[in-house]
Write a protein that holds these residues in place. Structure first.
Motif, PDB file in Angstrom:
ATOM      1  N   GLU A 146       0.812  -1.217   0.000  1.00 60.96           N
ATOM      2  CA  GLU A 146       0.000   0.000   0.000  1.00 60.96           C
ATOM      3  C   GLU A 146       0.845   1.267   0.000  1.00 60.96           C
ATOM      4  O   GLU A 146       0.303   2.373  -0.100  1.00 60.96           O
ATOM      5  CB  GLU A 146      -0.904   0.009   1.250  1.00 60.96           C
ATOM      6  CG  GLU A 146      -1.866  -1.159   1.329  1.00 60.96           C
ATOM      7  CD  GLU A 146      -2.822  -1.189   0.145  1.00 60.96           C
ATOM      8  OE1 GLU A 146      -3.323  -0.106  -0.237  1.00 60.96           O
ATOM      9  OE2 GLU A 146      -3.037  -2.283  -0.406  1.00 60.96           O
TER      10      GLU A 146
ATOM     11  N   LYS B 163       3.083   4.187  -1.292  1.00 65.05           N
ATOM     12  CA  LYS B 163       3.307   4.889  -2.554  1.00 65.05           C
ATOM     13  C   LYS B 163       4.644   5.616  -2.490  1.00 65.05           C
ATOM     14  O   LYS B 163       4.711   6.798  -2.150  1.00 65.05           O
ATOM     15  CB  LYS B 163       2.176   5.882  -2.813  1.00 65.05           C
ATOM     16  CG  LYS B 163       0.811   5.231  -3.002  1.00 65.05           C
ATOM     17  CD  LYS B 163      -0.253   6.286  -3.291  1.00 65.05           C
ATOM     18  CE  LYS B 163      -1.617   5.661  -3.515  1.00 65.05           C
ATOM     19  NZ  LYS B 163      -2.659   6.682  -3.785  1.00 65.05           N
TER      20      LYS B 163
ATOM     21  N   GLU C 180       1.523   8.374   5.583  1.00 66.42           N
ATOM     22  CA  GLU C 180       0.612   9.448   5.173  1.00 66.42           C
ATOM     23  C   GLU C 180       1.330  10.493   4.314  1.00 66.42           C
ATOM     24  O   GLU C 180       0.727  11.054   3.388  1.00 66.42           O
ATOM     25  CB  GLU C 180      -0.044  10.100   6.392  1.00 66.42           C
ATOM     26  CG  GLU C 180      -0.978   9.131   7.131  1.00 66.42           C
ATOM     27  CD  GLU C 180      -1.727   9.806   8.264  1.00 66.42           C
ATOM     28  OE1 GLU C 180      -2.036  11.019   8.141  1.00 66.42           O
ATOM     29  OE2 GLU C 180      -2.002   9.115   9.268  1.00 66.42           O
TER      30      GLU C 180
ATOM     31  N   GLN D  62       1.415   9.018   0.902  1.00 62.12           N
ATOM     32  CA  GLN D  62       0.075   8.990   0.313  1.00 62.12           C
ATOM     33  C   GLN D  62      -0.293  10.354  -0.261  1.00 62.12           C
ATOM     34  O   GLN D  62      -0.864  10.462  -1.348  1.00 62.12           O
ATOM     35  CB  GLN D  62      -0.955   8.608   1.372  1.00 62.12           C
ATOM     36  CG  GLN D  62      -0.913   7.143   1.795  1.00 62.12           C
ATOM     37  CD  GLN D  62      -1.440   6.209   0.708  1.00 62.12           C
ATOM     38  OE1 GLN D  62      -0.675   5.506   0.065  1.00 62.12           O
ATOM     39  NE2 GLN D  62      -2.739   6.228   0.505  1.00 62.12           N
ATOM     40  N   GLN D  63       0.057  11.417   0.475  1.00 68.06           N
ATOM     41  CA  GLN D  63      -0.361  12.754   0.086  1.00 68.06           C
ATOM     42  C   GLN D  63       0.558  13.381  -0.958  1.00 68.06           C
ATOM     43  O   GLN D  63       0.190  14.351  -1.613  1.00 68.06           O
ATOM     44  CB  GLN D  63      -0.418  13.670   1.299  1.00 68.06           C
ATOM     45  CG  GLN D  63      -1.483  13.254   2.317  1.00 68.06           C
ATOM     46  CD  GLN D  63      -1.611  14.250   3.459  1.00 68.06           C
ATOM     47  OE1 GLN D  63      -1.191  15.403   3.341  1.00 68.06           O
ATOM     48  NE2 GLN D  63      -2.170  13.821   4.571  1.00 68.06           N
TER      49      GLN D  63
ATOM     50  N   SER E 252       2.396  11.548  -3.394  1.00 65.47           N
ATOM     51  CA  SER E 252       2.757  10.614  -4.456  1.00 65.47           C
ATOM     52  C   SER E 252       2.538  11.237  -5.832  1.00 65.47           C
ATOM     53  O   SER E 252       1.825  12.205  -5.988  1.00 65.47           O
ATOM     54  CB  SER E 252       1.939   9.332  -4.330  1.00 65.47           C
ATOM     55  OG  SER E 252       0.554   9.629  -4.414  1.00 65.47           O
TER      56      SER E 252
END
Length: 391
Positions: free
Chosen positions: A124, A126, A385, A388-389, A391
């Motif tokens: 999961e 990135k 996080e 995730q933000q 990527s």
């Protein structure tokens, strides 16, 4: 991710066990060979590739299944030349005169636990998470060495944590702007003319020169720096004289300067040199001042610090986030943020019920191990996080 929280909880007993093992076997600056090997053993078990740095330390990388940026997480590993006074601890230091009196054993265990949790959610992720297990923080040399060995090459963001006994357990802080001060060391050698204590007129008293310098040098702070810009000048050691009836020919002083601005640091350095030389000249002696730059100030990037605050609130609740004032303590994490944007957080471990409220570097220092789960999760959640933000 709730999954990360559950994984950290699952690994907490092992994390505490690992930290206690490190606590029993503290290693000083650039001597962390056993600690490095212990971390490597776990990384081998996890299948996370790494390389050892010289002479000690490890840089590991976990590459996610999806492309993205790279975030680095840093933990320091070294202990201090302090005699442990926690005689009742079953995991008291086994090394006489050495102990983990600053929590670096906890940092190492927390980051390794974060690596375990992130490995389980690798599909999961990135981007890439880089784990920096840094030696030699206490003498401000380790981060420099790691930067020279490419620790933050191609890194987009770097995040670090320090366990903090001055904050209660269950809290965390990541302030915008100034966090830790620069930490410099200076020495002054005063030269007079020695002689018999009964004949002062034939001498130049180095003790008098040194004492005058100590008494007057605080005006550098009170009259030569901006009162809104904190500065500490401390003379911590004075070595002068040989005998009760001999006027001293030589005196040596050692001290430290702490501040949050490079401009202020330069101004203080110049003022100390002037004070030393002119004080000596006033009494007929000479002075030689050596000023060594230590750590840079740790200045948290505003965007990253606010992001870290959001991670704290999201995962531990609004009540967990506090705004701990900046400290004039030093931290060589500053050498990472000199090259890469990032921020440095504090995780409270002070708990009077567990006798973990003692100051860092004290022989009674210890960590409320319940706080380590917060530290490990904060490492993991920040990295996940962030990627995730971004990527």
């Amino acid at each position: 991710m709730e999954q990360l929280k559950a994984l950290i909880e699952k690994y907490t007993p092992t994390m505490i066990e690992f930290r206690r093992d490190l606590h029993q076997h503290p290693e000083l600056q650039f001597e962390e060979f056993r600690t490095t090997d212990k971390v490597a053993e776990v990384l081998d078990q996890l299948g996370i590739p790494y390389r050892k740095t010289e002479p000690t330390g490890i840089i590991a990388e976990l590459v996610g299944r999806k492309a993205g940026k790279t975030v680095a997480l840093r933990a320091d590993m070294d202990a201090l030349p302090v005699q442990e006074l926690n005689d009742e601890l079953p995991y008291k230091s086994l090394e006489d005169g050495k102990m983990h009196a600053c929590g670096h054993d906890a940092h190492t265990a927390m980051l390794l636990t974060a690596a375990k949790a992130l490995k389980e959610v690798q599909s999961e992720i990135k981007g890439t998470v880089r784990f920096i297990f840094q030696p030699s923080e206490e003498n401000a040399q380790g981060a420099k060495a790691m930067v020279e060995q490419r620790a933050v090459d191609n890194v987009d963001n770097v995040f670090g944590i320090h366990i903090w006994s001055q904050m209660r357990s269950g809290t965390a802080s990541c302030v915008v702007g100034s966090s830790f001060a620069s930490a410099d060391i200076f020495s002054v050698d005063f030269k007079g003319r020695g002689g018999h204590g009964a004949m002062p007129d034939a001498c130049v008293d180095a003790a008098l020169i040194a004492s005058s310098f100590v008494m007057n040098v605080q005006s550098v702070v009170s009259r030569e720096t901006n009162p809104l810009d904190p500065v500490v000048v401390t003379v911590g050691k004075m070595d002068v004289g040989t005998r009760f009836n001999v006027i001293a020919e030589n005196a040596r002083l050692e001290g430290t300067v702490r501040c949050f601005s490079i401009e202020t640091r330069d101004r203080v350095e110049n003022a100390l040199k002037r004070f030393a030389e002119q004080t000596a000249a006033m009494y007929g002696g000479t002075a030689d001042l050596v000023y060594d730059h230590g750590t840079l100030p740790v200045i948290n990037d505003e965007k990253d610090a606010l992001f870290a605050q959001s991670v704290i609130k999201e995962n531990f609740g609004e009540q967990a986030l506090i705004q701990e004032p900046p400290t004039t303590g030093g931290e060589d994490f500053s050498y990472f943020t000199e090259h890469t944007p990032g921020c440095f957080a504090l995780v409270g471990c002070g708990n009077p019920e567990k006798d973990t409220q003692w100051a860092h570097h004290h022989g009674r220092f210890n960590v409320d191990e319940d706080a380590m789960a917060i530290g490990a999760e904060l490492y993991a959640q920040y990295a996940f996080e962030y990627l995730q933000q971004n990527s």
